[in-house]
Design an enzyme around this catalytic site. Structure first.
Site, mmCIF file in Angstrom:
data_model
loop_
_atom_site.group_PDB
_atom_site.id
_atom_site.type_symbol
_atom_site.label_atom_id
_atom_site.label_comp_id
_atom_site.label_asym_id
_atom_site.label_seq_id
_atom_site.Cartn_x
_atom_site.Cartn_y
_atom_site.Cartn_z
ATOM 1 N N GLY A 92 0.221 9.021 11.639
ATOM 2 C CA GLY A 92 0.489 10.487 11.890
ATOM 3 C C GLY A 92 1.088 10.790 13.417
ATOM 4 O O GLY A 92 2.192 11.651 13.408
ATOM 5 N N LYS B 191 6.134 -1.148 -2.506
ATOM 6 C CA LYS B 191 5.220 -1.237 -1.294
ATOM 7 C C LYS B 191 4.113 -1.732 -1.712
ATOM 8 O O LYS B 191 3.111 -2.213 -1.136
ATOM 9 C CB LYS B 191 5.098 0.175 -0.696
ATOM 10 C CG LYS B 191 4.066 0.291 0.477
ATOM 11 C CD LYS B 191 4.540 -0.586 1.402
ATOM 12 C CE LYS B 191 3.715 -0.484 2.810
ATOM 13 N NZ LYS B 191 3.347 0.946 3.271
ATOM 14 N N SER C 261 -3.872 -2.385 7.946
ATOM 15 C CA SER C 261 -4.734 -1.247 8.042
ATOM 16 C C SER C 261 -6.249 -1.448 7.522
ATOM 17 O O SER C 261 -7.219 -0.640 7.970
ATOM 18 C CB SER C 261 -4.057 0.157 7.292
ATOM 19 O OG SER C 261 -3.922 0.028 6.066
#
Length: 337
Positions: A31, A220, A289
């Site tokens: 973000g 993905k 992540s």
């Protein structure tokens, strides 16, 4: 407040204004990178954050190391009670946060505003417009009570697949390693993808409009499921995976299982195993992540990346033993910690 039920309030959603008014919901690594780059490109960008991150942004703003550039941006802070000033709302939070967030987000947006969830994994909107047995069927792993599917008409949704290596430091500073690529596509209807892509490209964000965004989601997901779950379980970086023969075997097996599921639901995708191994070996000491979450004591994003495809696999009768086993071990590992 707007009516956000399917088919309601979508007039005008196919035309993008000359300059978008944007809100980025979630000021984590992804973000922040999007918000700072879009602001640097001349867009009017506000940010919706919560708790300590909101306080930090109010005091220090957002900072980004992008290649050899240091960018800083002090955004206006949006209020979740009223997002009616925004043409496009980009949601950049973990998929697990969406069941609590989206029911509050939908009525705060204008009925003609577009929503772009920049999330990993199999998205809650995947079944919208799909054939049976997936048509309109929520996936409990990402939509536990089925309340998310009716919130937005498909034509208000922009599917978004993000390829980006970004890391947020403890200081709140975000570092981008390499290009940030977005793949955008229509979930349903005809949102103004070309116009939005052009505006993003002006801000230095590489964008490609995909004719079939669900196929892009599978491409993905193959990499996310194959690498994130294994790195989070083992603590290995991508580079370490790429140089370990047994790890490569496990990663390759998961990639083939997910690709097989994609083919089973009509979205055949080449798992590109050789290319995946090359990417791993050249990735450097990058933590995925999910590994970053485990290291910092946060809940890893298993729902969208592992549990949702496993749930879909059970629905259509496609075995995925390797992903099932590794995901089960990771859940145990997290509980044990």
């Amino acid at each position: 407040m707007s009516d956000s039920t399917p088919g309601a309030g979508v007039t005008g959603a196919s035309v993008a204004p000359a300059r978008l008014k944007l809100c980025v919901v979630g000021a984590g690594a992804i973000g922040t990178a999007l918000a700072v780059r879009l602001a640097a490109g001349g867009h009017e960008v506000s940010v919706l954050a919560r708790g300590a991150r909101q306080t930090f942004i109010a005091t220090h703003g957002l900072t980004l190391r992008d290649g050899d550039r240091d960018l800083a941006f002090r955004p206006a802070l949006a209020d979740l009670s009223d997002l009616s000033a925004h043409d496009l709302v980009i949601v950049a939070v973990k998929a697990g946060a969406l069941p609590a967030l989206l029911p509050r987000l939908a009525p705060a947006m204008r009925p003609d505003a577009l929503l772009m969830p920049a999330i990993n994994g199999l998205p809650w909107w995947y079944g919208l417009g799909e054939p049976a047995p997936r048509a309109g069927r929520p996936l409990a792993a990402v939509d536990p009570d089925g309340s998310l599917l009716p919130l937005f008409a498909p034509e208000r949704l922009i599917g978004c697949v993000v390829y980006s290596r970004v890391t947020m430091l403890g200081s709140g500073h975000v570092i981008v390693s390499g290009r940030q690529d977005l793949q955008l596509g229509a979930v349903g209807g005809a949102p103004p993808l070309a116009a939005i892509a052009a505006q993003f490209a002006e801000a230095g964000i590489a964008v490609r409009v995909e004719p079939d965004i669900r196929r892009a989601v599978w491409r993905k997901l193959i990499r996310n499921a194959a690498t994130n779950v294994v790195t989070a379980l083992t603590g290995a970086t991508l580079e370490q995976l790429g140089h370990d023969a047994e790890a490569i075997r496990i990663v390759s097996d998961i990639a083939r299982e997910v690709a097989g599921l994609a083919a089973h639901v009509g979205r055949a995708v080449d798992p590109e195993i050789d290319e995946l191994i090359t990417v791993l070996r050249g990735a450097g000491p990058f933590a995925t992540s999910m590994l970053q979450d485990v290291r910092q004591g946060r809940e890893p994003e298993l729902g969208a990346i592992a549990q949702a495809p496993l749930e879909l696999a059970d629905l259509v009768g496609h075995p995925m033993p390797t992903l099932h086993a590794v995901a089960a071990l990771l859940r145990l590992h997290v509980r044990a910690r």
